[in-house]
Every structure is written in structure tokens, then in C-alpha cells.
Write an enzyme that holds these catalytic residues in place. Structure first.
Site, PDB file in Angstrom:
ATOM      1  CB  SER A   1     -46.320  33.607 114.331  1.00 52.00           C
ATOM      2  OG  SER A   1     -47.053  33.977 115.471  1.00 52.00           O
TER       3      SER A   1
ATOM      4  CE1 TYR B   1     -42.381  33.063 118.096  1.00 58.81           C
ATOM      5  CE2 TYR B   1     -44.540  34.081 117.883  1.00 58.81           C
ATOM      6  CZ  TYR B   1     -43.712  32.987 117.712  1.00 58.81           C
ATOM      7  OH  TYR B   1     -44.211  31.827 117.166  1.00 58.81           O
TER       8      TYR B   1
HETATM    9  P1  NAP Z   1     -40.984  24.035 119.932  1.00 54.61           P
HETATM   10  O1  NAP Z   1     -41.885  22.944 120.393  1.00 54.61           O
HETATM   11  O2  NAP Z   1     -40.338  24.901 120.934  1.00 54.61           O
HETATM   12  O3  NAP Z   1     -39.893  23.512 118.867  1.00 54.61           O
HETATM   13  C1  NAP Z   1     -38.961  24.392 118.281  1.00 54.61           C
HETATM   14  C2  NAP Z   1     -37.750  23.607 117.864  1.00 54.61           C
HETATM   15  O4  NAP Z   1     -36.738  24.500 117.345  1.00 54.61           O
HETATM   16  C3  NAP Z   1     -37.105  22.853 119.024  1.00 54.61           C
HETATM   17  O5  NAP Z   1     -36.747  21.559 118.607  1.00 54.61           O
HETATM   18  C4  NAP Z   1     -35.901  23.723 119.325  1.00 54.61           C
HETATM   19  O6  NAP Z   1     -34.829  23.069 119.973  1.00 54.61           O
HETATM   20  C5  NAP Z   1     -35.484  24.148 117.926  1.00 54.61           C
HETATM   21  N1  NAP Z   1     -34.546  25.269 117.954  1.00 54.61           N
HETATM   22  C6  NAP Z   1     -34.611  26.406 118.692  1.00 54.61           C
HETATM   23  N2  NAP Z   1     -33.538  27.180 118.464  1.00 54.61           N
HETATM   24  C7  NAP Z   1     -32.772  26.520 117.556  1.00 54.61           C
HETATM   25  C8  NAP Z   1     -31.527  26.797 116.928  1.00 54.61           C
HETATM   26  N3  NAP Z   1     -30.852  27.936 117.169  1.00 54.61           N
HETATM   27  N4  NAP Z   1     -31.017  25.893 116.050  1.00 54.61           N
HETATM   28  C9  NAP Z   1     -31.683  24.744 115.799  1.00 54.61           C
HETATM   29  N5  NAP Z   1     -32.855  24.408 116.365  1.00 54.61           N
HETATM   30  C10 NAP Z   1     -33.405  25.292 117.234  1.00 54.61           C
HETATM   31  O7  NAP Z   1     -41.840  24.973 119.007  1.00 54.61           O
HETATM   32  P2  NAP Z   1     -43.105  24.673 118.095  1.00 54.61           P
HETATM   33  O8  NAP Z   1     -44.288  25.150 118.839  1.00 54.61           O
HETATM   34  O9  NAP Z   1     -43.078  23.311 117.501  1.00 54.61           O
HETATM   35  O10 NAP Z   1     -42.789  25.776 116.994  1.00 54.61           O
HETATM   36  C11 NAP Z   1     -42.126  25.513 115.768  1.00 54.61           C
HETATM   37  C12 NAP Z   1     -42.191  26.796 114.954  1.00 54.61           C
HETATM   38  O11 NAP Z   1     -43.548  27.201 114.804  1.00 54.61           O
HETATM   39  C13 NAP Z   1     -41.488  27.986 115.621  1.00 54.61           C
HETATM   40  O12 NAP Z   1     -40.881  28.782 114.632  1.00 54.61           O
HETATM   41  C14 NAP Z   1     -42.628  28.740 116.277  1.00 54.61           C
HETATM   42  O13 NAP Z   1     -42.344  30.085 116.481  1.00 54.61           O
HETATM   43  C15 NAP Z   1     -43.712  28.539 115.267  1.00 54.61           C
HETATM   44  N6  NAP Z   1     -45.080  28.681 115.755  1.00 54.61           N
HETATM   45  C16 NAP Z   1     -45.543  27.982 116.818  1.00 54.61           C
HETATM   46  C17 NAP Z   1     -46.875  28.138 117.201  1.00 54.61           C
HETATM   47  C18 NAP Z   1     -47.496  27.410 118.354  1.00 54.61           C
HETATM   48  O14 NAP Z   1     -48.612  27.776 118.741  1.00 54.61           O
HETATM   49  N7  NAP Z   1     -46.866  26.397 118.910  1.00 54.61           N
HETATM   50  C19 NAP Z   1     -47.694  28.991 116.495  1.00 54.61           C
HETATM   51  C20 NAP Z   1     -47.156  29.722 115.429  1.00 54.61           C
HETATM   52  C21 NAP Z   1     -45.854  29.551 115.064  1.00 54.61           C
HETATM   53  P3  NAP Z   1     -34.671  23.231 121.597  1.00 54.61           P
HETATM   54  O15 NAP Z   1     -35.686  22.356 122.199  1.00 54.61           O
HETATM   55  O16 NAP Z   1     -33.271  22.814 121.852  1.00 54.61           O
HETATM   56  O17 NAP Z   1     -34.901  24.690 121.906  1.00 54.61           O
HETATM   57  C1  GCO Z   2     -47.886  33.705 122.419  1.00 50.95           C
HETATM   58  C2  GCO Z   2     -47.760  32.444 121.637  1.00 50.95           C
HETATM   59  C3  GCO Z   2     -47.825  32.700 120.137  1.00 50.95           C
HETATM   60  C4  GCO Z   2     -47.906  31.410 119.386  1.00 50.95           C
HETATM   61  C5  GCO Z   2     -48.015  31.487 117.911  1.00 50.95           C
HETATM   62  C6  GCO Z   2     -49.271  32.123 117.436  1.00 50.95           C
HETATM   63  O1  GCO Z   2     -47.276  33.823 123.467  1.00 50.95           O
HETATM   64  O2  GCO Z   2     -48.698  34.560 122.018  1.00 50.95           O
HETATM   65  O3  GCO Z   2     -46.669  31.675 121.988  1.00 50.95           O
HETATM   66  O4  GCO Z   2     -46.947  33.634 119.715  1.00 50.95           O
HETATM   67  O5  GCO Z   2     -46.895  30.539 119.723  1.00 50.95           O
HETATM   68  O6  GCO Z   2     -46.862  31.985 117.288  1.00 50.95           O
HETATM   69  O7  GCO Z   2     -49.388  32.010 116.069  1.00 50.95           O
END
Ligand code: NAP
Ligand code: GCO
Length: 267
Positions: free
Chosen positions: A147, A160
Site C-alpha cells: 500500500s 493498516y
Molecule cells: P476489498 O474490495 O475490500 O477486497 C478484499 C477482499 O479480501 C474481499 O474479498 C474480502 O472478503 C477478502 N478478505 C478479507 N479478509 C479475509 C480473510 N480473513 N480471509 C479471506 N479473505 C478475506 O479490497 P481491495 O480494495 O480490492 O483490496 C485488496 C488488497 O489491496 C487489500 O490487501 C488492500 O489492503 C490492498 N490495497 C487496496 C487499495 C485500494 O485503494 N483499494 C490500495 C492499496 C492496497 P470480505 O468481503 O468477506 O471482507
Molecule cells: C485510506 C485508504 C488507503 C488505501 C490504500 C492506499 O484510508 O487511506 O483506504 O489505505 O486503501 O491502501 O495505497
């Protein structure tokens, strides 16, 4: 020579955790398009079923399993099952993750621990379960979804940021410890990507105006937009393919330039 061959994932088995939707789903779709067999998991059967339908709609025959990635015993059973039913995993993407946005002084230790458990302990547990198969096979790719918060802090995301900073170091450590077995472990650090996880930061306000955080992110991003899940596809294929065989312990930030930018100068 055909350099595109190095980017092919033909014949590979890829496990993407928490990939029923969001970033994991997009990465898995890209892997399928590059030739890999897709395995994914989610915590609930309804989500796995929803994921299976979504893959089917894309013409992808994915293998979906219920597994909570924080439960070591369940993960070991799940990986054994995958190895028997699909094959030894060549590519693991530790994608499942959660966030709790709570000011630190109001956050219960229990909530802090929960975030660390899913975002940091689980990638350790799942990696530990797949690495023996990779060693046996003579190669492996582990991609940890890090992230911006692997590098930066901000109000309300102490747990986080601690977890994602730790995940960056776990990435470097896996690379250091298992590089000699031809295992490459790298991270992807997505910028702000439009998914359900960030939906609360993009909600339109009751008066119809944009969420202040939405405007803040657009101003902080040289690309002047939120990322979309498709932005992660190319980088994820690169890090899973032979094209990155000498890239190890690196975090590739896919952030539209946020980390490079000091911010807009006052007008
Ligand atoms: P999301 O839409 O919330 O999807 C996350 C997935 O992980 C969901 O399907 C969730 O299931 C599943 N999950 C959560 N806890 C779990 C567990 N204990 N066992 C198995 N599955 C589990 O998130 P996303 O935005 O696609 O993010 C995916 C990854 O990228 C995460 O690691 C997040 O921190 C990272 N990320 C996201 C962003 C962003 O801007 N979106 C940026 C940087 C990094 P449920 O729906 O049941 O909770
Ligand atoms: C927040 C966001 C972030 C992003 C992402 C950034 O509240 O600042 O959710 O943490 O999801 O991980 O890279």
C-alpha cells in the site's frame, strides 16, 4: 526471439487470496488471460459463489474455496486440497486485506490486532504453506499487496500502516530467505484505487458535492485521478512471470505518481 513469451503464465497455477471482487479479481483475470489456472478463496461461501459467477461471466474456469487466511490450520488444509485438486501453486498473491479507519486514541487493541492479523499475519501463514511446494517445483512467485501506507502514514490508519509497512519487510525477508530456491517475492503498492474498500472515501456528499477526500487524492496524484483495478493488471503479470526472474524483494508502487510528488504549490 519473442520477448512476449517471458510474460506468459501458460501452465502456471495462481492462487489469489480474497479475489471474489476488487483488486484480487482484476489480478486473477489478468493471470487467466496470460494463461494461468486460477484458484481463489474468500471467507464466506456466498462470496465464493459470487466470485465463481463473476469469473464464469468472463469465460474463466476458476477454482473457488472457502478459507479464512488468518486461520493457520484452515490454510494448511486449503493448500493441501489445492495441491491435490488443481496442482502445486506457482504464483501466490497475498491480496486479502481489511482496513479500519479509527483515530489511534479511540482504537481498541482488539481492532488493531484484527487488522494486523489479516493484513500481515495471514500473508506469513499463506506464504509458509505454499513455499514448500515451490521449493519442490524449483521456482515460485509471491506477490504481496502492500500500500501507499507501506511508506506513508495518515490520520486514522495506524493499524493498516503498521501492517502494510510490516508486509513490505516480510516481502524483503521472504526474498532474502528463499531467493536461492528460485523464489521471487515482491510487493505491489497500489495507490488509491476505486474499490469497495475505498468507497467511503469517495461517497458523494448529501449536498451533491464530492467527498473532500476524493478531491484531496486527485490533487495529490500527478495522474489526477483515482486508480482503477485494471491499472494493476500489467504490473501483476510482470511480477508473476519469467520477465521478472531477477527482481526480488522489490515493492512496485502503482500509484499514478503519488510517492514521487511533493504536492501542489499554493496558487
Ligand atoms: P476489498 O474490495 O475490500 O477486497 C478484499 C477482499 O479480501 C474481499 O474479498 C474480502 O472478503 C477478502 N478478505 C478479507 N479478509 C479475509 C480473510 N480473513 N480471509 C479471506 N479473505 C478475506 O479490497 P481491495 O480494495 O480490492 O483490496 C485488496 C488488497 O489491496 C487489500 O490487501 C488492500 O489492503 C490492498 N490495497 C487496496 C487499495 C485500494 O485503494 N483499494 C490500495 C492499496 C492496497 P470480505 O468481503 O468477506 O471482507
Ligand atoms: C485510506 C485508504 C488507503 C488505501 C490504500 C492506499 O484510508 O487511506 O483506504 O489505505 O486503501 O491502501 O495505497
Amino acid at each position: 526471439m519473442d520477448i512476449l513469451k517471458d510474460f506468459s503464465l501458460k501452465g502456471k497455477v495462481a492462487l489469489v487470496t480474497g479475489a471474489s471482487y476488487g483488486i484480487g479479481f482484476a489480478i486473477a483475470k489478468a493471470y487467466a488471460s496470460a494463461g494461468a489456472t486460477i484458484v481463489f478463496n474468500d471467507i464466506k461461501q456466498e462470496l465464493v459463489d459470487k466470485g465463481l459467477k463473476a469469473y464464469e461471466a468472463e469465460g474463466i474456469k476458476a477454482h473457488g474455496y472457502v478459507c479464512d487466511v488468518t486461520n493457520e490450520e484452515a490454510v494448511n488444509e486449503f493448500i493441501n486440497k489445492v495441491e491435490k485438486e488443481v496442482g502445486i501453486i506457482d504464483i501466490l498473491v497475498n491480496n486479502a486485506g481489511i482496513i479500519k479507519r479509527i483515530p489511534m486514541l479511540e482504537m481498541k487493541a482488539e481492532d488493531f490486532r484484527k487488522v494486523i492479523d489479516v493484513d500481515l499475519n495471514a500473508p506469513f501463514i499463506v506464504s509458509k504453506a505454499v513455499i514448500p511446494g515451490m521449493i519442490k517445483k524449483g521456482h515460485g512467485k509471491i506477490i504481496n499487496i502492500c500500500s501507499m501506507m507501506s511508506e506513508l502514514g495518515r490520520e486514522t490508519v495506524s493499524a493498516y500502516a503498521a501492517a502494510k509497512g510490516g508486509l513490505k519487510m516480510l516481502t524483503r525477508n521472504i526474498a532474502s530467505e528463499y531467493g536461492e530456491h528460485n523464489i521471487q517475492c515482491n510487493g505491489i503498492g497500489p495507490g488509491y484505487i476505486a474499490t469497495p474498500q475505498t468507497a467511503p472515501l469517495r461517497e458523494v456528499q448529501p449536498d451533491g458535492s464530492k467527498h473532500p477526500f476524493d478531491q484531496f487524492i486527485i490533487a495529490k496524484t500527478p495522474a489526477a485521478r483515482w486508480g482503477v483495478t485494471e491499472d494493476l493488471m500489467g504490473p501483476a503479470v510482470f511480477l508473476a512471470s519469467d520477465a521478472s526472474n531477477f527482481v526480488n524483494g522489490h515493492v512496485l508502487y502503482v500509484d499514478g505518481g503519488i510517492l514521487a510528488y511533493i504536492g501542489k504549490q499554493p496558487q
